[in-house]
Design an enzyme around this catalytic site. Structure first.
Site, PDB file in Angstrom:
ATOM      1  N   ASP A  16       0.814  -1.222   0.000  1.00 42.48           N
ATOM      2  CA  ASP A  16       0.000   0.000   0.000  1.00 42.48           C
ATOM      3  C   ASP A  16       0.850   1.275   0.000  1.00 42.48           C
ATOM      4  O   ASP A  16       0.794   2.072   0.935  1.00 42.48           O
ATOM      5  CB  ASP A  16      -0.943   0.004   1.211  1.00 42.48           C
ATOM      6  CG  ASP A  16      -1.793  -1.250   1.300  1.00 42.48           C
ATOM      7  OD1 ASP A  16      -2.217  -1.736   0.239  1.00 42.48           O
ATOM      8  OD2 ASP A  16      -2.017  -1.751   2.415  1.00 42.48           O
ATOM      9  N   GLU A  32     -13.058  -0.820  -6.733  1.00 46.64           N
ATOM     10  CA  GLU A  32     -12.952  -1.785  -5.642  1.00 46.64           C
ATOM     11  C   GLU A  32     -12.533  -1.093  -4.349  1.00 46.64           C
ATOM     12  O   GLU A  32     -13.223  -1.165  -3.339  1.00 46.64           O
ATOM     13  CB  GLU A  32     -11.951  -2.887  -5.998  1.00 46.64           C
ATOM     14  CG  GLU A  32     -11.861  -3.990  -4.962  1.00 46.64           C
ATOM     15  CD  GLU A  32     -13.083  -4.900  -4.967  1.00 46.64           C
ATOM     16  OE1 GLU A  32     -13.378  -5.490  -3.917  1.00 46.64           O
ATOM     17  OE2 GLU A  32     -13.742  -5.031  -6.022  1.00 46.64           O
TER      18      GLU A  32
END
Length: 599
Positions: free
Chosen positions: A36, A210
């Site tokens: 991330d 998403e």
């Protein structure tokens, strides 16, 4: 993970020595799993905020966030973990994807966690005075909490800041100027197929969106880059004329690939280039729950669209070179095999858990005309070992061997030095560690010494206080740890009474008549925007001449400015004085200097 990485990277290193085989520098972090990515450009460096997948995870087991930084996009410094779940008294688990932003002289990090009282996901905000922390909980409670994740923050050109987040929905709030509160209520962005593409096979989620939004603005156009259609995810994007829409779907940036069923984007511009950060499962043991951050350089199309980007093992090209004549943290590296990092008792991080055959690669090191010595800060609770200095590979030429003695403890630090021969020009530097069995020693930092053309400036990085420095004319020179370009300290000159007053060094015994020297100085004003330059005052046979080493360049208090130039230095007769100094074209503004070199 540790020994697997050692085995695979050793194989990669051997392959790298074969003609035509590229060096693998993606993923950019190899000694732990990272995920991330959230890049932030600040003061001439890219700071990278990531999550940390625990070794052997079979779920998104994440307990802390990590910070890294680079000035050249290939050598990344490990700043450790300045924020974790325990930093938030109200949180219980799940240190998942967040993003940091700079504002008002502070740094705000928005991160999702499980709220202990509800068991649902909430988003907290931490604040720090430095991009590397330490960070602290800014408000003692979640900023927002509706069970959804993946915050991204964007400050528009009019000063309005927005926080976006979501999975399965997409939300935003308008942050107040304090960055720790907001006006109004969370607003849901309509997820239309025109705005976010069409998903097939899932009636509950008709669009491709998403999770993992990354919102920014370029040339008046707003971009929302996101992870699309689990699983496996790909990276797609939409654009809009305003920060809240209406959004138009633009297509795929990065197709599904990379041994991880998730992906997460981050995009920044740095030093004239554009960079796309993502994660994959490329390291040994890697996968959907043990991910690794990587980066690619790209160029926007003429119409502002983003091209298709494919994962590579070579990564982004280096921006400039690394200066070995200023102190370099041992945890700054492009690639490694076997090592780990840990907090150092002297501050910052260090490289530890070193065993025989482990190594660190530092890419694009510019030795100039040559180095004569190497010094490292080391500690060992055993009998130590040897640091081999090799060029361009683990079996490349050896330019030095430094013996590391036992120091009496893993955090009992001492310097060790050795002679260096044959290190000139630009090379990849390999610090290869050898010794007996078990753990050998720790390394905190290293630095090469000049030899026939290395850095003539003593303590150019300011890490040894004001040692080696004086003041040309009037003024007070002090060491400063709050405003730095690299390392832990810079030099600050205050109390100037004339434009030519500045930090100085005597180079009388160091110069070669008729030689050209390249000068680099990083400067930042304390206030104002003075024009600053580096000058050399040469006195020979009773006459003083002044050589402009760099052109005058305006600097400011908001960031560091690099002064650089090459000049021929010559004199007639006997040289009796040579003073290097940094001055302003006019005025008496106070200013900082750091990472100074003349070679």
């Amino acid at each position: 993970m540790r020994r697997l990485v050692a085995w695979v990277t050793a194989a990669l290193c051997t392959a790298a020595l074969l003609p035509g085989v590229a060096r693998a520098d993606n993923p950019i972090i190899q000694h732990i799993y990272t995920a991330d990515p959230a890049p932030l450009v600040h003061n001439g460096r890219v700071y990278l905020y990531t999550g940390h997948d625990e070794d052997g995870s079979t779920w998104f087991t994440m307990k802390e966030w990590r910070v890294w930084s680079s000035a050249d996009m290939v050598n990344w410094t490990d700043h450790g973990s300045p924020l974790n779940i325990a930093s938030f008294s109200w949180a219980s688990a799940d240190a998942w994807a967040g993003q940091a932003v700079a504002r008002n002289g502070k740094f705000y990090w928005y991160v999702p966690m499980t709220v202990r009282a509800t068991g649902a996901m909430g988003i907290g905000v931490a604040v720090a005075d430095s991009p590397t922390g330490p960070f602290r909980d800014a408000i003692g409670r979640p900023l927002v909490s509706n069970g959804e994740i993946d915050p991204t923050v964007f400050i528009d050109s009019d000063g309005q800041a927005y926080l976006y987040w979501g999975n399965p929905n997409l939300w935003y709030v308008r942050l107040n100027s304090d960055m720790i509160s907001y006006s109004g209520s969370p607003t849901k962005i309509p997820l239309t197929t025109a705005g976010f593409g069409t998903r097939t096979g899932d009636s509950n989620r008709p669009t491709l969106f998403e999770e993992g939004p990354w919102v920014y603005k370029r040339n008046g156009l707003y971009y929302n880059v996101f992870a699309a259609k689990c699983c496996s995810e790909f990276i797609a994007y939409s654009t809009a004329p305003g920060p809240t829409g209406p959004w138009t779907y633009r297509g795929t940036i990065m197709p599904s690939q990379g041994s991880s069923f998730t992906n997460h984007p981050g995009i920044v511009d740095f030093n004239g280039g554009s960079y796309f950060f993502y994660h994959n499962g490329a390291l040994p043991g890697g996968g959907g729950f043990t991910r690794s951050v990587a980066v690619e350089k790209f160029s926007y199309n003429a119409d502002g669209s983003i091209p298709t980007i494919t994962m590579t093992t070579t990564g982004a090209p280096q921006v400039g070179t690394l200066n070995p004549y200023t102190r370099q943290e041992a945890e700054t590296m492009a690639w490694e095999s076997g090592i780990k990092t840990e907090a150092a008792s002297e501050g910052g991080m260090s490289v530890g858990y070193i065993e025989n055959g482990d190594y660190i690669k530092v890419r694009g090191v510019d030795f100039g005309a040559g180095a004569s010595s190497f010094t490292a800060r080391v500690a060992s609770a055993t009998n130590g070992g040897v640091i081999e200095l090799r060029l361009d590979g683990t079996t490349g030429p050896v330019v030095g061997r430094c013996t590391v003695p036992g120091t009496g403890g893993w955090q009992t630090w001492a310097n060790t030095s050795c002679t260096v021969t044959g290190a000139a020009g630009i090379h990849d530097l390999y610090l290869r560690f050898t010794g007996g069995s078990g753990y050998l020693f720790n390394v905190n930092w290293w630095q090469f010494g000049a030899g026939g053309g290395g850095n003539l400036i003593t303590n150019g990085d300011g890490e040894s206080g004001t040692s080696g420095w004086g003041v040309m004319g009037s003024g007070t020179l002090s060491s400063n740890a709050a405003v730095v370009h690299g390392g832990a300290a810079s030099l600050l000159l205050t109390g100037r009474t004339a434009s030519w007053n500045g930090p100085s060094q005597d180079l009388t015994s160091k110069l070669t008549n008729g030689k050209s020297y390249t000068t680099t100085v990083w400067v930042r004003s304390q206030s104002g925007t003075p024009t600053v330059k580096a000058t050399l005052a040469l006195t020979a046979n009773g006459t003083t001449n002044y050589v402009s080493l760099t052109s005058g360049t305006a600097v400011n208090p908001d960031g560091w400015t690099k002064l650089t130039g090459t000049a021929a230095v010559s004199w007639s007769g006997t040289l009796s004085g040579a003073t290097f100094y940094v001055e302003t074209a006019s005025g008496t503004d106070s200013f900082f200097v750091d990472d100074v070199s003349l070679q």
